[in-house]
Design a protein around this motif. Structure first.
Motif, PDB file in Angstrom:
ATOM      1  N   ASN A  91      24.995  34.538  34.598  1.00  0.00           N
ATOM      2  CA  ASN A  91      25.756  35.795  34.635  1.00  0.00           C
ATOM      3  C   ASN A  91      25.852  36.339  36.045  1.00  0.00           C
ATOM      4  OD1 ASN A  91      26.520  36.030  32.011  1.00  0.00           O
ATOM      5  ND2 ASN A  91      25.035  37.595  31.437  1.00  0.00           N
ATOM      6  N   LEU A  92      24.726  36.362  36.742  1.00  0.00           N
ATOM      7  CA  LEU A  92      24.728  36.913  38.096  1.00  0.00           C
ATOM      8  C   LEU A  92      25.531  36.040  39.051  1.00  0.00           C
ATOM      9  CD1 LEU A  92      21.159  38.394  38.604  1.00  0.00           C
ATOM     10  CD2 LEU A  92      23.196  39.392  37.576  1.00  0.00           C
TER      11      LEU A  92
ATOM     12  N   ALA B 229      29.108  36.723  38.370  1.00  0.00           N
ATOM     13  CA  ALA B 229      29.366  38.077  38.873  1.00  0.00           C
ATOM     14  C   ALA B 229      29.588  38.059  40.382  1.00  0.00           C
ATOM     15  CB  ALA B 229      28.205  39.005  38.521  1.00  0.00           C
TER      16      ALA B 229
ATOM     17  N   ALA C 274      18.493  46.826  36.282  1.00  0.00           N
ATOM     18  CA  ALA C 274      19.705  47.299  35.613  1.00  0.00           C
ATOM     19  C   ALA C 274      19.473  48.593  34.846  1.00  0.00           C
ATOM     20  CB  ALA C 274      20.260  46.227  34.675  1.00  0.00           C
ATOM     21  N   ARG C 275      18.332  48.687  34.208  1.00  0.00           N
ATOM     22  CA  ARG C 275      18.092  49.865  33.390  1.00  0.00           C
ATOM     23  C   ARG C 275      18.049  51.127  34.246  1.00  0.00           C
ATOM     24  NH1 ARG C 275      15.713  50.559  27.993  1.00  0.00           N
ATOM     25  NH2 ARG C 275      15.390  52.812  27.776  1.00  0.00           N
TER      26      ARG C 275
ATOM     27  N   LYS D 222      19.245  42.000  34.644  1.00  0.00           N
ATOM     28  CA  LYS D 222      18.730  42.322  35.967  1.00  0.00           C
ATOM     29  C   LYS D 222      17.503  43.220  35.849  1.00  0.00           C
ATOM     30  CE  LYS D 222      21.407  42.942  39.634  1.00  0.00           C
ATOM     31  NZ  LYS D 222      22.343  43.705  40.429  1.00  0.00           N
TER      32      LYS D 222
ATOM     33  N   ILE E  31      20.643  43.924  47.556  1.00  0.00           N
ATOM     34  CA  ILE E  31      21.647  44.940  47.892  1.00  0.00           C
ATOM     35  C   ILE E  31      22.669  45.059  46.774  1.00  0.00           C
ATOM     36  CG2 ILE E  31      21.420  44.864  50.394  1.00  0.00           C
ATOM     37  CD1 ILE E  31      23.691  42.829  50.490  1.00  0.00           C
ATOM     38  N   GLY E  32      22.297  44.503  45.635  1.00  0.00           N
ATOM     39  CA  GLY E  32      23.184  44.544  44.479  1.00  0.00           C
ATOM     40  C   GLY E  32      23.472  43.149  43.966  1.00  0.00           C
TER      41      GLY E  32
ATOM     42  N   LYS F 179      19.541  51.537  36.991  1.00  0.00           N
ATOM     43  CA  LYS F 179      20.864  51.825  37.531  1.00  0.00           C
ATOM     44  C   LYS F 179      21.793  52.433  36.485  1.00  0.00           C
ATOM     45  CE  LYS F 179      20.710  48.631  41.412  1.00  0.00           C
ATOM     46  NZ  LYS F 179      21.016  47.293  41.950  1.00  0.00           N
ATOM     47  N   VAL F 180      21.676  52.021  35.236  1.00  0.00           N
ATOM     48  CA  VAL F 180      22.591  52.581  34.233  1.00  0.00           C
ATOM     49  C   VAL F 180      22.137  53.940  33.718  1.00  0.00           C
ATOM     50  CG1 VAL F 180      23.384  50.306  33.481  1.00  0.00           C
ATOM     51  CG2 VAL F 180      21.553  51.459  32.205  1.00  0.00           C
TER      52      VAL F 180
ATOM     53  N   ALA G 234      17.726  55.038  39.336  1.00  0.00           N
ATOM     54  CA  ALA G 234      17.612  54.308  40.600  1.00  0.00           C
ATOM     55  C   ALA G 234      17.859  55.267  41.758  1.00  0.00           C
ATOM     56  CB  ALA G 234      18.617  53.166  40.643  1.00  0.00           C
TER      57      ALA G 234
END
Lengths: 163, 289, 767
Positions: C654-655, C658, C21-22, C18, C481-482, C24-25, C29
């Motif tokens: 993957n998404l 998910a 993603a970076r 994503k 929104i995710g 967020k982890v 973010a």
């Protein structure tokens, strides 16, 4: 904080956050969560419910996961904390963070900091957890987006990289 | 959300803490882990003017064995510390499992044994198993200390025998002849759930006979309660499937549940029946697990 | 086989990480509540403790005098404009004017230097209420003796729908078997992990709002309207959003009140809901009382269906009219039949307002239908999968309510689900207390019509290539929104242009800088925003190829672009790097840009409410679950779930999986754990995450998510939706599995252990 009026008795709190020692003045009714977010600008720690039900505010207190919404800043005195901002080291992502990315374990991302810290604490005390142990470790971290499937995968993948 | 303002003190000794509690009277509360107290304060259910923190009272933290007495659990031991404690795992693993069944990891790292007992929520998970193991509560105050049966500690929801200025210091699990004990909690999800009903039991079994037994019910009465009539079914008798079943039925009839958003009276009685059976079976067959 | 599956794509079809993603982890973010604006004040809202009451007076004088308080407002200080999101049902105001209509209704607000002062100030506001009797039971809301909540909705009827297709009475007469069953759905709510939040800034007659929003456009439109501003003077910016699920589709008190306070104080104001306020705002799942009658032939072919519903709309209308229509519109989607009657009353109660939640009105009817279909199958002695195959929708068909279905691989979903779950060896053959059951569903891929009447395209996109040609920026109004729309739209742009995913940058969801898009709802963005993005990317590609043709002295038709290389097809050594051509383009002609927009074709029939349910495409799914029931306690353990989806071409596997896992998880929560409950005064009893139980990591089953090959001609590269489809089959699947396990049928959601136990108990009682 900031332009706020701090009335009432202030207490000195000395604590280590992400390896850095800080001495701050806080009101007794300040939570660790607000201290981290407002004073230190560590906004990676999230407010989800403020009542200890969701785990979005999880930080490590002496390497153990706690809900920072339920820890008073004055009680944090003398302790050492890790927030999500302290997980990467020198700009390099922790293996766990990498696996969260690789396994598509991040959707909206709001639970991710808490999840990663709970996962990290688990791997620190138990480098080769079973799936059940992973689920237990994140039992206090609610996620609404993922169904936990890829989060569990990510933590197990990071554990495997340990071996 | 805001925690209403309060004055915060962190005494250096148990005696100092007791003195402060006497001084501040009803407007003071003890702050141990805070996982219950702070929630109530945020919800506006409690507005103490003073919080007396136990954070410097290291003497209340230890879990240790004292020859001639038994296992001593300091009131400030956290639920995870109880869960992971080698001594307890060896002697009374059932206590570890009860601690494990609570909330989630984060809460267990700050919530304390003392807090769980003193908050006296009817669905608390530690009282049943501790009472089943004949635990004592050592209470410290300004004029001395007293040790009472934990069974007598609870007066009602949120109410204990603690007087002004008294602090619960330790829980003692006395050396005992019990051969097995067990706590089963029924919650509506597998983490972060209060007990809809919880049953703990301890047994002393030899030659297939139940020499002694305790059955303690949680979440189905204003306080944790001994199911004495159920115990009488088994005490002194040769253990049989029928007797265990009867004990379950009688425990259910003895219980005093209410209906609330987690369960109705009938359903809770049913749970008491089922969990009593299962708890006794496990205590009889598997030891302190 | 479809074009999509045989062609190998360079960027789409890959599980790239994503794009956010970076951030967020690492905690970088920024969500709305994380943002700080210079001079910012904190806003807090005073909420009604009563479910239904007249406001007699409000005294704010003490609050105003508290040091640190910059403004206190009540209804008289803000526009009295009624707003809402359903046309012709604007019934809500920024702050309650005459009456409060639910516990938690907005009465007054404060802006102060810090949160603690603001909260203190709220406690100093004195409100005098005249408490009125409240309407708390939706099944009685229309009775004569009930108080009327809104002056304009007689008998508390929010909307009354009567749709009639064909002749159900005749169909029932011709049926071999007709069953009527009643079901009761639960009031559930979204529980996004991030509460609603907004920061409003008012400067030089312009309003800027950072908001946790699913649709900057709808927010901009309604906020401008309410404050009497032109849309261009309202800028709505979406920072990172922590989940929406339908609850952030319209402006809430966070936006309206912070804007009002910003205007009053001249300073930026931030409002972040606490968790309780999220429950008060709600806009979640309507509890639906459904009476379903279905008639079938001896072979199990459905001839006619009659659905009679009463659904609990709560206090304000919000998007509830659409919810009521969707409850019927989706029912004829996945099985083919010609006769359908739909009677629905959406009623008002003095409880938090209900609107759109993942699956929008369709999951509970699906629960009812899937449960009943199993009961019918049992009576006919048919296998549940067999009866579904008899009725399964086929591709390129029209439903009885004029919904045009292009691709449909529902049959393949059924067959694959049967196979991967081991159905044949398990159905009716598992040990006592274990069971297996199937539930199915289908959903729209974007709504055919927007929420308000407009001729605007549904999505638009701009791509700008950098002067060096090394990166390209995608400007989209689409909202991540995710679910990952930023990522997959970046993939689509890269694919369309001919560059790599890593070359993409994205600017999204800022009404001042990004082009229009209706936002994240109804699972629309992959298809609708995707179309616009593809078009924009292809326009860039065309311009590049034109110039490259000149530079390479080749003809346009002979050139292709892949992974940053423009080459002559068949002679790849005749090539130019993308940067070279792009840079040359800029030198000769200026900015290299492409634009795209998408409007769905005219869809739907002519009957009242025909617009609802229309969509360019529909997804289909079959979900099988396996359960273990502890008959003594009624506890149900869902051990495995197999979901097979028909969602067209997959942009990011993957998404996609998910999303299936997440949607299924929400369906599971609503099926077994979640219900918002109130006391007899309309006060919520579980407006917190301890007693409103979202499943934890320990509660979820093993999930196997699979797909069938599918290609949707109406979607760019053949795509369809997946974000909501997997919520629909779950409740029916569990109810059917429980029946298989213990032979008792549950009609009442959520399927709690106590309900299961009671059902077993009832069955065991000697009659």
């Amino acid at each position: 904080m900031g332009t706020a009026i701090k009335k009432g008795k202030l207490h000195v709190v000395t604590l280590t956050v992400n390896g850095e020692e800080h001495a701050v003045l806080v009101k007794a009714n300040t939570t660790l969560l607000d201290l981290l977010r407002e004073e230190f600008d560590y906004t990676g720690t999230k407010k989800g419910c403020e009542l200890g039900d969701c785990g979005a505010c999880t930080v490590l207190m002496d390497d153990r996961p706690v809900n920072s919404c339920l820890v008073l800043a004055v009680e944090a005195d003398g302790h050492s904390f890790t927030t999500i901002e302290g997980v990467e080291q020198g700009g390099k992502l922790d293996r766990l963070q990498e696996e969260f990315i690789n396994q598509a374990a991040v959707q909206c991302g709001y639970c991710s900091p808490g999840m990663i810290l709970s996962g990290k604490a688990l791997l620190m005390r138990n480098p080769h957890p079973t799936e059940r142990e992973v689920r237990e470790a994140i039992g206090g971290n609610l996620c609404r987006c993922t169904g936990y499937v890829r989060i569990v995968k990510a933590i197990l993948a990071a554990a495997e990289a340990n071996s | 959300m805001i925690i209403p303002e309060f004055e915060y003190v962190s005494p250096q000794s148990v005696q100092e803490a007791c003195a402060l509690l006497v001084q501040y009277g009803d407007s003071a509360r003890v702050l141990a882990g805070g996982s219950d107290l702070l929630v109530k304060m945020k919800d506006g259910l409690m507005k103490p003017a003073y919080l007396v923190s136990l954070k410097n009272l290291d003497s209340l933290k230890a879990i240790r064995y004292e020859t001639g007495t038994g296992v001593i659990i300091g009131a400030r031991a956290t639920h995870n510390e109880v869960m992971n404690n080698r001594l307890l795992q060896e002697k009374y693993r059932s206590v570890c499992e009860a601690a494990h069944s609570m909330a989630a990891d984060q809460i267990r790292n700050i919530g304390t044994v003392g807090g769980n007992l003193v908050n006296a929520v009817p669905s608390a998970d530690l009282p049943p198993i501790l009472i089943a193991l004949d635990a004592r509560a050592r209470i410290v105050g300004t004029s001395g200390e007293r040790t009472i049966a934990l069974e007598d500690f609870f007066l009602g929801p949120g109410k204990t025998v603690l007087e002004k200025g008294e602090i619960l210091a330790e829980i003692i699990i006395p050396d005992q002849p019990t051969t097995g004990s067990n706590y089963i909690k029924f919650g509506l999800r597998r983490a972060g759930a209060l007990a809809v009903a919880g049953v703990a039991s301890s047994v002393t079994v030899s030659d297939g006979t139940c020499r002694d037994v305790r059955v303690v019910l949680g979440a189905v009465a204003p306080t944790p309660m001994r199911a004495r009539q159920a115990e009488n079914v088994l005490r002194g008798k040769k253990i049989s499937r029928e007797l265990i079943d009867e004990a379950g039925r009688i425990a259910a009839a003895e219980s005093k549940p209410i209906s609330d958003i987690r369960g109705s009276i009938e359903y809770r009685r049913n749970l008491v029946n089922v969990l009593t059976r299962r708890s006794l079976k496990a205590a009889i067959e598997k030891g302190h697990i | 086989m479809s074009e999509a599956t045989t062609k190998e794509f360079s960027v789409i079809g890959k599980s790239v990480p994503k794009i956010d993603a970076r951030d967020k982890v690492t905690g970088r973010a920024k969500y709305t509540g994380d943002l700080k604006v210079t001079g910012m004040l904190i806003g807090k809202i005073l909420r009604s403790p009563h479910a239904h009451a007249r406001i007699l007076s409000i005294d704010t004088s003490k609050a105003e005098q508290l040091p640190g308080v910059e403004a206190v407002i009540t209804a008289k200080d803000v526009p009295a404009t009624f707003y809402g999101i359903s046309p012709a049902r604007y019934d809500e105001t920024i702050l309650a004017i005459e009456k409060v209509l639910q516990v938690g209704d907005k009465v007054a607000a404060v802006a102060a230097l810090d949160e603690e002062t603001a909260v203190k100030a709220l406690s100093l506001i004195d409100v005098e209420y005249e408490v009125l009797p409240a309407v708390l039971d939706p099944l009685r809301a229309m009775d004569e003796d009930q108080p009327q909540i809104h002056p304009q909705y007689e008998r508390n009827i929010s909307v009354e729908i009567h749709q009639n297709f064909g002749d159900v009475e005749k169909a029932f007469q011709q049926s071999h078997l007709v069953r009527t069953d009643r079901f009761q759905g639960n009031r559930a709510t979204h529980v996004p992990m991030e509460p609603h939040a907004a920061i409003s800034k008012w400067e030089n007659g312009k309003l800027t709002i950072w908001s946790s929003t699913q649709s900057p456009h709808y927010f901009q439109y309604h906020i401008a309207r309410v404050f009497g501003l032109k849309m261009g003077d309202v800028r709505v910016i979406k920072p990172t959003v922590g989940g929406g699920f339908g609850g952030k589709l319209e402006p809430s008190a966070a936006e309206y009140v912070s804007a009002a306070l910003a205007m009053k104080t001249g300073r930026p104001v931030k409002i972040v809901f606490d968790r309780k306020e999220v429950f008060f705002h709600n806009r979640g799942r309507h509890a639906q009382h459904i009476e379903l009658t279905t008639g079938v032939t001896k072979e199990g072919k459905i001839l006619g269906v009659h659905g009679k519903y009463i659904i609990d709309g709560g206090s304000y209308t919000s998007l509830g009219i659409a919810s009521a229509y969707y409850a019927g519109a989706m029912l004829p989607l996945i099985y083919e039949f010609d006769h359908f009657k739909f009677d629905c009353f959406r009623v008002h109660t003095n409880l938090p307002s209900c609107a759109a939640q993942r699956g929008h009105g369709a999951p509970q009817p699906r629960f009812a239908f899937e449960s009943q279909l199993d009961m019918i199958a049992k009576e006919l002695g048919m296998d549940p999968i067999e009866i579904r195959k008899v009725n399964a929708r086929r591709p390129n068909t029209m439903t009885l309510n004029d919904l045009k279905v292009n691709s449909c691989e529902f049959m393949a979903c059924l067959e694959k689900a049967r196979e991967i779950s081991g159905w044949v060896g398990k159905k009716g053959k598992l040990p006592p207390g274990q069971g297996i059951g199937i539930g199915c569903g289908g959903f729209i891929t974007g709504a055919g019509y927007p929420i308000y009447r407009t001729r605007l395209p549904h999505a638009a996109a701009i791509v700008k290539v950098s002067e060096q040609g090394d990166i390209a920026t995608l400007y989209i109004g689409a909202v991540d929104i995710g679910q990952g729309s930023d990522t997959i739209l970046a993939q689509m742009a890269a694919e369309a242009i001919g560059i790599n995913y890593e070359d993409m940058r994205i600017v999204s969801a800022d009404t001042e800088t990004t082009p229009h898009d209706f936002g994240a709802y109804a699972s629309r963005q992959t298809l609708m925003s995707g179309h616009a993005v593809k078009q924009a990317g292809e326009e860039v590609r065309r311009q590049i190829i034109e110039l490259a043709a000149e530079l390479l002295e080749a003809s346009v038709a002979d050139l292709d672009i892949d992974r940053r290389v423009i080459f002559v097809k068949g002679s790849p050594e005749k090539m130019l790097p993308f940067e070279t051509v792009a840079n040359e383009f800029f030198i000769r002609k200026g900015p290299l840009m492409g634009k795209g927009s998408y409007t769905p074709p005219k869809l739907g029939g002519k009957f009242k409410g025909a617009a609802v349910g229309t969509s360019p495409a529909y997804s289909f799914a079959a979900q099988i679950s396996q359960v273990e029931v502890d008959e003594e306690t009624g506890q149900v353990m869902v051990t495995n779930v197999w979901d097979v989806h028909d969602c067209g071409t997959v942009i990011n596997p993957n998404l996609l999986h998910a999303q299936v896992e997440g949607a299924l998880f929400m369906g599971m929560g609503e099926a077994m754990y979640e219900q918002v409950v109130f006391d007899d005064k309309g006060r919520p009893l579980n407006a917190n995450l301890g007693e409103y139980r979202v499943p934890t990591a320990l509660d979820v089953p093993q999930v196997i998510s699979e797909l069938v090959d599918s290609y949707e001609p109406a979607g760019p590269w053949g795509v369809k939706e997946v974000g909501e489809g997997a919520t629909l089959p779950t409740m029916g699947s569990y109810a059917n599995a429980i029946y298989d396990a213990i032979g008792v049928r549950l009609y009442d959601l959520p399927l709690t252990p106590e309900k299961v136990w009671r059902a077993i108990h009832e069955r065991k009682k000697p009659s």
